[in-house]
Design an enzyme around this catalytic site. Structure first.
Site, PDB file in Angstrom:
ATOM      1  CE  LYS A  96      -3.943   1.655   2.442  1.00 12.66           C
ATOM      2  NZ  LYS A  96      -4.847   1.690   3.748  1.00 12.66           N
ATOM      3  CB  SER A 132      -8.306   0.459   5.804  1.00  9.89           C
ATOM      4  OG  SER A 132      -8.922   2.097   6.059  1.00  9.89           O
ATOM      5  CB  SER A 188      -8.087   3.529   2.504  1.00  9.58           C
ATOM      6  OG  SER A 188      -7.258   2.892   3.683  1.00  9.58           O
TER       7      SER A 188
END
Ligand SMILES: [Zn+2]
Lengths: 501, 476
Positions: free
Chosen positions: A79, A178, A154
């Site tokens: 990420k 997330s 996310s």
């Protein structure tokens, strides 16, 4: 079967037996990225050359018969809020569009040491604020199961990449769900470890008391392998707990008899998609068949979790993001022709232009909640309710080894559909947020499909009981087929490009 | 000051001399090239985290104990949020509602009375960087972040101070304690000790709370006293002319000798304090506090009493010697070898302090060590040099670091104790001053002193005065 479709432990076996090289695996994943990335758009940065070099280095070590461990040579995506030395780390924000950290996050460092092959940096909601990955400043990621839908957020890029075979596994971050919510949306295994088990050093902070680094994998064994690699005390993070970390694969026995499992009834009420409710209930039934002692339980303060989360997280975020001021690094507003900006204008213009709408919204909410006159009514009150939520869990765990609920209340929604309604979007995290408020470990497992879209089941354990979580998750997975399903994604399709964001 | 009394409270910031910064492992050094003592943590690059330097905590507990404070078994760090280019995180890590130490005091002796000044709190925080204005392009300011993250203690007093002199004495006492603890350089001119003061005036003997004014930018103890005197004077004339004192921040203008307004205090800043989630709360066990209490060195008050008791020194001497730990150490090192304490004290308080002050040196910077002084005193005892020569020798030792014996040798300062050598000179002096000799014979005892002086003059001070005395008496 192509190599990119396999799990990390399957690939590790092939490498160990000398049947494939790390370079072949990296090549397979990189070709998969070429094939489907135009549709999925999971990556902000692909580090092709670095990945190949790392793979060759693993192969070279193997030639010297050095055993480099189970993740050596396995491609991983990160990420883009995990700092990577020499590779830009953007947090999907204009603010950090060109930021290249001079250091690795501790988890990244640990993966490198385990011989990981990093394929690149994955898309996300800007600064991890959002539940769809549509708040990326650059482009939205799409759900590999249905390209017209969101992958969740996310860590949407991370979940989509793993589901689409663009990475064998990925690291994400989970502040209010997330990792677990996009894992549910994309049909992969997502784990948020106990707060303090995994170092946060080098994870660009959103809400420091809630953030935790975790994994997105294709199955539970991979989840255990990754946790083995990243867990443990880090002297650079004083909130990381000094403790002995067990070998998490030792919990993967296939046995779960006698585990007491509480079904949180408030998480199966009218807020949940009824078809999903059926699927998750079937999953719970399965746990019972496998020897679990299943009982309904109540989590009285769950209904306040979202409200206080949206005070605490923005409050911390408003402070954490204040450092982006255009002075030392990152985005800086341009001087106008013939006019120098004074300090105040430089701050205002930099932050107005550098941050997207959701980030600004939360900074404003957080600043308000902390300001004198409102602190007691909002922030302090939220901390008190947070204590009540922790207390609820403590009480429940006197009777149960694990708690179970759906991971998300809804199926992945169409891109753009909820973008203008932040409050509705906030509810996508309603079942995951309480876990972060209490700092507990939780995992989301694929437990079925509704209208061809994946559904996730969430298991929650007491702090540092990741072993129990993995044991039950593994038993469930061994006796269900859902984790074997892969999205029907051919790539290079004419792509009904859905414009979002 | 008739009719009014001042109400003064101080806020003192002390930079601690830990090896590394408060929350990272950068060196804590003054005077390095700009932006060389920095790392991702003190630059606040994205993703990095602070880790508490344990020695900061230990120093802070020691200071709290030395100031008679309660040490909190549980305290925490908070963030003080504001935007400024020298503050890289846009917040300062500080302590807000749960400071590490509180409710202490420090007694100050002023002209024979004791003023007890309450210590409200002592808390830990980090320093900010420094802005350099107008270097290079005048349109820009440069940022030096070497100081960002340097550990600070903030010491806040109760408004118990009544005169500017008390304020200065409080600071001098505080500085002595910090130096005894060896936790800070306490150099006001380098900013390692900074002081702000709150001053208000009220009718003497009442407990009215009048508007207070904050004074900043005082960079010496003398400046603190002068600034406060100026400010008290200013406020008094305002009240006497029926005017109103405004709440504001004023700066001390050393050159003009007045305080000038910096900003008026209408809009209070909202720092949005909240607990720093990156740092775990500080939990101190009673055992840990006790261990630190036992590790405290002897502090000025105790040492002063011990010097009086053990060496029979006058209170005044003991006070002067113990005002600085280094000076007291110097004294005691001498006395260990040369036990005539009063004689040592006279030299240390007299010539040594005078030379230090005139050359603006610290004790540790002096080339003269205790062994220098002791050797010189022994030469005096052996009659090799006179007291008068000793002063010359001492100054020479102080300036060059040479040994007393070497100086005496090089300069030929050895005392003349040989009667034969002196006989001629004594005869000459007697012959040259028949009138004085006559006076002496008639009973004017003082006349002898003049004759001795004449002999000393002719021998350039080298004659043994006792011997000269005896020889003159014999011959008259
Ligand atoms: Zn540093």
């Amino acid at each position: 079967m192509e190599l990119f479709e396999l799990t990390a432990h399957e690939l590790a076996d092939l490498i160990r037996r000398g049947e494939v090289s790390a370079e072949e695996i990296a090549d397979s994943v990189l070709r998969r990225i070429d094939q489907v990335e135009e549709d999925v758009r999971a990556y902000l940065t692909v580090t092709r050359d670095r990945a190949l070099a790392a793979a060759r280095a693993v192969d070279a070590r193997r030639q010297k018969e050095e055993d480099s461990g189970p993740l050596a040579g396995i491609p991983v995506g990160l990420k883009d809020n995990l700092c990577t030395q020499g590779v830009r780390t953007t947090c999907a924000s204009r603010m950090l569009e060109n930021f290249v950290p001079p250091y690795n996050a501790t988890v990244v460092e640990k993966l490198y040491q385990a011989g990981a092959v990093v394929t690149g940096k994955l898309n996300m909601d800007e600064f991890a604020m959002g539940s769809t990955t549509e708040y990326s400043a650059f482009f939205p990621t799409r759900n590999p199961w249905d390209l017209s839908r969101v992958p969740g957020g996310s860590s949407g890029g991370a979940a989509a990449a793993v589901a689409a075979g663009e990475a064998i596994y990925a690291l994400g971050s989970d502040t209010g769900g997330s990792i677990r919510q996009p894992a549910s949306f994309c049909g992969v295994v997502g784990m948020k470890p106990t707060y303090g088990l995994v170092s946060r050093y080098g994870l660009v902070a959103f809400a420091s008391s809630l953030d935790q680094v975790g994994s997105l994998t294709k199955d539970v064994r991979d989840c255990a392998l990754v946790l083995n690699a990243i867990a443990g005390h880090d002297p650079l993070d004083s909130t990381s707990v000094p403790m002995e970390v067990p070998d998490y694969t030792s919990f993967l026995t296939g046995e779960m008899k006698g585990k007491r499992i509480g079904v949180i009834k408030e998480m199966f009420d009218e807020g949940l998609d009824p078809e999903m409710a059926e699927v998750v209930k079937k999953g719970v039934k399965k746990l019972e068949e496998l020897g679990g002692i299943v009982e309904e339980c109540s989590f009285p303060h769950a209904e306040y979790a979202i409200a206080i989360y949206y005070i605490i997280a923005p409050a911390e975020a408003s402070s954490n993001l204040a450092r982006f001021d255009g002075i030392r690094y990152g985005y800086r507003a341009n001087q106008e022709e013939g006019k120098e900006l004074d300090l105040q204008e430089l701050y205002l213009r930099t932050r107005s232009e550098g941050f997207g709408p959701e980030v600004k919204r939360r900074i404003l909410v957080g600043t308000y909640a902390l300001s004198s006159g409102y602190y007691d009514a909002y922030y302090l009150k939220a901390l008190k309710v947070r204590t009540l939520i922790r207390e609820d869990y403590r009480r429940l765990f006197q009777n149960f080894d694990l708690l179970v609920s759906p991971t998300a209340p809804c199926l992945p929604f169409p891109l753009g559909e909820k973008l203008d309604d932040p409050i509705v979007l906030y509810l996508a995290d309603v079942y995951t947020v309480p876990v972060n408020l209490a700092g507990l470990p939780a995992i989301s497992l694929p437990c079925g499909f509704v209208r061809g879209l994946p559904v996730g089941m969430q298991l929650i354990a007491p702090a540092f009981k990741e072993g129990d979580l993995l044991q039950v998750a593994y038993a469930f997975e061994q006796n269900t087929p859902y984790h074997k399903e892969r999205p029907p994604l051919q790539g290079k399709s004419p792509a009904e490009a859905v414009e979002g964001g | 000051m008739a009719g009014y009394e001042a109400v003064i409270g101080l806020e003192v910031h002390v930079e601690l001399r830990t090896k590394t910064k408060a929350f990272c492992s950068c060196p804590n050094e003054f005077g390095s090239e700009p932006n060389t003592n920095v790392c991702p943590v003190c630059l606040a690059l994205p993703g990095v985290l602070p880790v508490l330097n344990r020695s900061l905590l230990e120093y802070a507990v020691q200071v709290g104990l030395a100031l008679n404070c309660e040490i909190a078994p549980f305290s925490k760090f908070d963030r003080k949020n504001y935007f400024y280019p020298d503050l890289p995180k846009a917040y300062q890590i500080s302590q807000y509602d749960l400071p590490l130490c509180r409710n202490g005091y420090l007694d100050v002796e002023v002209d024979g009375y004791t003023r007890r000044v309450g210590i409200t709190r002592v808390h830990m925080e980090e320093d900010a960087g420094k802005l350099l204005h107008g270097e290079g392009n005048p349109g820009y300011s440069l940022v030096d972040l070497n100081r960002a993250g340097v550990p600070l203690l903030e010491i806040v007093t109760e408004p118990d101070i009544r005169t500017p002199e008390e304020a200065r004495l409080f600071l001098e006492n505080l500085k002595a304690i910090l130096q005894y603890l060896d936790v800070s350089d306490c150099k006001m001119e380098e900013g390692s000790l900074r002081c702000d003061a709150n001053v208000s005036l009220r009718p003497a003997g009442t407990d009215v709370l009048n508007t207070k004014v904050e004074i900043k930018n005082m960079n010496s103890f003398r400046a603190v006293q002068r600034a406060l005197e100026g400010e008290v004077q200013r406020q008094r004339s305002i009240y006497e002319s029926g005017g109103v004192v405004f709440q504001e921040t004023r700066g001390w203008d050393e050159d003009r000798g007045i305080t000038v307004v910096m900003r008026s205090k209408e809009e209070a800043s909202d720092y949005r304090y909240f607990p720093d989630p990156d740092l775990v709360p500080i939990v101190l066990s009673p055992e840990e506090v006790e261990r630190l209490r036992r590790s405290l060195p002897e502090l000025p008050v105790a040492r002063r009493e011990r010097l009086i008791r053990d060496y029979g020194l006058p209170a005044y001497d003991a006070g002067v010697l113990t005002a600085s730990r280094d000076l007291a150490d110097f004294f005691e090192e001498c006395v260990r070898v040369y036990p005539d304490a009063k004689k040592v004290s006279n030299w240390v308080m007299g010539e040594f302090l005078r030379l230090l002050n005139s050359q603006n040196l610290e004790v540790k910077q002096a080339k003269l060590s205790p062994s220098h002084l002791v050797e010189m005193l022994q030469l005096m005892d052996e009659g090799i040099i006179s007291g008068k020569i000793a002063k010359t020798v001492f100054e020479e030792m102080f300036n060059t670091g040479k040994r007393a014996a070497q100086i005496v040798e090089e300069k030929g300062l050895v005392q003349i104790s040989d009667e034969g050598e002196l006989a001629g000179i004594v005869e000459e002096v007697l012959a040259a001053h028949p009138q004085v000799v006559d006076d002496y014979r008639k009973g004017k005892r003082k006349a002898l002193g003049f004759l001795v002086g004449q002999v000393m003059k002719r021998t350039k001070g080298k004659a043994n005065p006792q011997l000269v005395n005896r020889m003159l008496e014999e011959r008259i």
